[in-house]
Design a protein around this motif. Sequence first.
Motif, PDB file in Angstrom:
ATOM      1  N   THR A  22       0.822  -1.210   0.000  1.00 25.84           N
ATOM      2  CA  THR A  22       0.000   0.000   0.000  1.00 25.84           C
ATOM      3  C   THR A  22       0.852   1.254   0.000  1.00 25.84           C
ATOM      4  N   ILE A  23       1.846   1.335   0.876  1.00 25.80           N
ATOM      5  CA  ILE A  23       2.666   2.549   0.927  1.00 25.80           C
ATOM      6  C   ILE A  23       3.512   2.676  -0.329  1.00 25.80           C
ATOM      7  N   LEU A  24       3.997   1.559  -0.872  1.00 29.42           N
ATOM      8  CA  LEU A  24       4.737   1.621  -2.135  1.00 29.42           C
ATOM      9  C   LEU A  24       3.829   2.071  -3.276  1.00 29.42           C
ATOM     10  N   GLN A  30       2.513   8.851  -6.602  1.00 23.76           N
ATOM     11  CA  GLN A  30       3.009  10.220  -6.512  1.00 23.76           C
ATOM     12  C   GLN A  30       4.198  10.442  -7.445  1.00 23.76           C
ATOM     13  N   PHE A  31       5.232   9.630  -7.307  1.00 24.30           N
ATOM     14  CA  PHE A  31       6.477   9.885  -8.027  1.00 24.30           C
ATOM     15  C   PHE A  31       6.491   9.346  -9.453  1.00 24.30           C
ATOM     16  N   ILE A  32       5.707   8.329  -9.736  1.00 24.52           N
ATOM     17  CA  ILE A  32       5.650   7.780 -11.090  1.00 24.52           C
ATOM     18  C   ILE A  32       4.352   8.200 -11.783  1.00 24.52           C
ATOM     19  N   GLY A  33       3.252   8.120 -11.042  1.00 31.65           N
ATOM     20  CA  GLY A  33       1.946   8.424 -11.630  1.00 31.65           C
ATOM     21  C   GLY A  33       1.580   9.893 -11.681  1.00 31.65           C
ATOM     22  N   GLY A  34       2.308  10.732 -10.941  1.00 31.91           N
ATOM     23  CA  GLY A  34       2.059  12.164 -11.000  1.00 31.91           C
ATOM     24  C   GLY A  34       0.936  12.678 -10.125  1.00 31.91           C
ATOM     25  N   LEU A  35       0.352  11.843  -9.273  1.00 33.08           N
ATOM     26  CA  LEU A  35      -0.691  12.329  -8.368  1.00 33.08           C
ATOM     27  C   LEU A  35      -0.035  13.118  -7.235  1.00 33.08           C
ATOM     28  N   GLN A  36      -0.567  14.277  -6.945  1.00 29.93           N
ATOM     29  CA  GLN A  36      -0.013  15.118  -5.885  1.00 29.93           C
ATOM     30  C   GLN A  36      -0.797  14.890  -4.588  1.00 29.93           C
ATOM     31  N   PRO A  37      -0.125  14.498  -3.515  1.00 30.97           N
ATOM     32  CA  PRO A  37      -0.836  14.255  -2.254  1.00 30.97           C
ATOM     33  C   PRO A  37      -1.205  15.571  -1.567  1.00 30.97           C
ATOM     34  N   CYS A  38      -2.340  15.558  -0.919  1.00 30.15           N
ATOM     35  CA  CYS A  38      -2.748  16.709  -0.115  1.00 30.15           C
ATOM     36  C   CYS A  38      -2.239  16.512   1.319  1.00 30.15           C
ATOM     37  N   GLU A  39      -2.568  17.450   2.173  1.00 33.17           N
ATOM     38  CA  GLU A  39      -2.126  17.375   3.572  1.00 33.17           C
ATOM     39  C   GLU A  39      -2.631  16.108   4.255  1.00 33.17           C
ATOM     40  N   LEU A  40      -3.897  15.762   4.043  1.00 32.01           N
ATOM     41  CA  LEU A  40      -4.452  14.553   4.667  1.00 32.01           C
ATOM     42  C   LEU A  40      -3.845  13.282   4.072  1.00 32.01           C
ATOM     43  N   CYS A  41      -3.532  13.305   2.783  1.00 29.85           N
ATOM     44  CA  CYS A  41      -2.879  12.147   2.157  1.00 29.85           C
ATOM     45  C   CYS A  41      -1.538  11.865   2.831  1.00 29.85           C
ATOM     46  N   LEU A  42      -0.781  12.938   3.033  1.00 29.78           N
ATOM     47  CA  LEU A  42       0.533  12.779   3.664  1.00 29.78           C
ATOM     48  C   LEU A  42       0.393  12.295   5.105  1.00 29.78           C
TER      49      LEU A  42
END
Length: 166
Positions: A22-24, A30-42
């Motif tokens: 899950t964490i991978l 984020q780093f390959i797919g380009g999705l930007q995490p929000c504050e709650l995601c982080l």
Amino acid sequence: MSTTRPLDKIAAGFAFILGLATILGALGSQFIGGLQPCELCLEQRLPYYWGLPLLALALILWNGLPLTVWYIAIAIVAALFAWGAWLGGFHAGVEWGFWPGPTACTGVGNELSMDMLNDLQPVIGCDVVQFRFLGISLAGYNALISAAIVVLLLAAMLFQARRGRT
């Protein structure tokens, strides 16, 4: 002599593999797919960052840990992922508009100059869904996966308690 593995170790090992995948997946999106995490995601990643190393240590030292220490370690990891399930559920509720999210990621600032825009990283609101699969967002899946990890760890504790009595 039994050739079967103890169910407690299998359940805890599966919880670790599920958490690691899950964490991978989150980092890959984020780093390959380009999705930007929000504050709650982080924030939802914290149980993985804290819980998985502790669970890995418990798995590595499985037979060498005193039983009380083992129970405490597994209980701490289960509590971390219970918190993660709550965070994921809360975030999914923010995305669906059931309740407001933190003002830091769902509101707008009052004072913003054009010069500040040059220094900003992309900011994604906590109420913005970037990806859904079968109608469930990544936050929703995190809630479900974190809850599954909790169930697996509680099962490991139950299996250990039953095995210890026989």
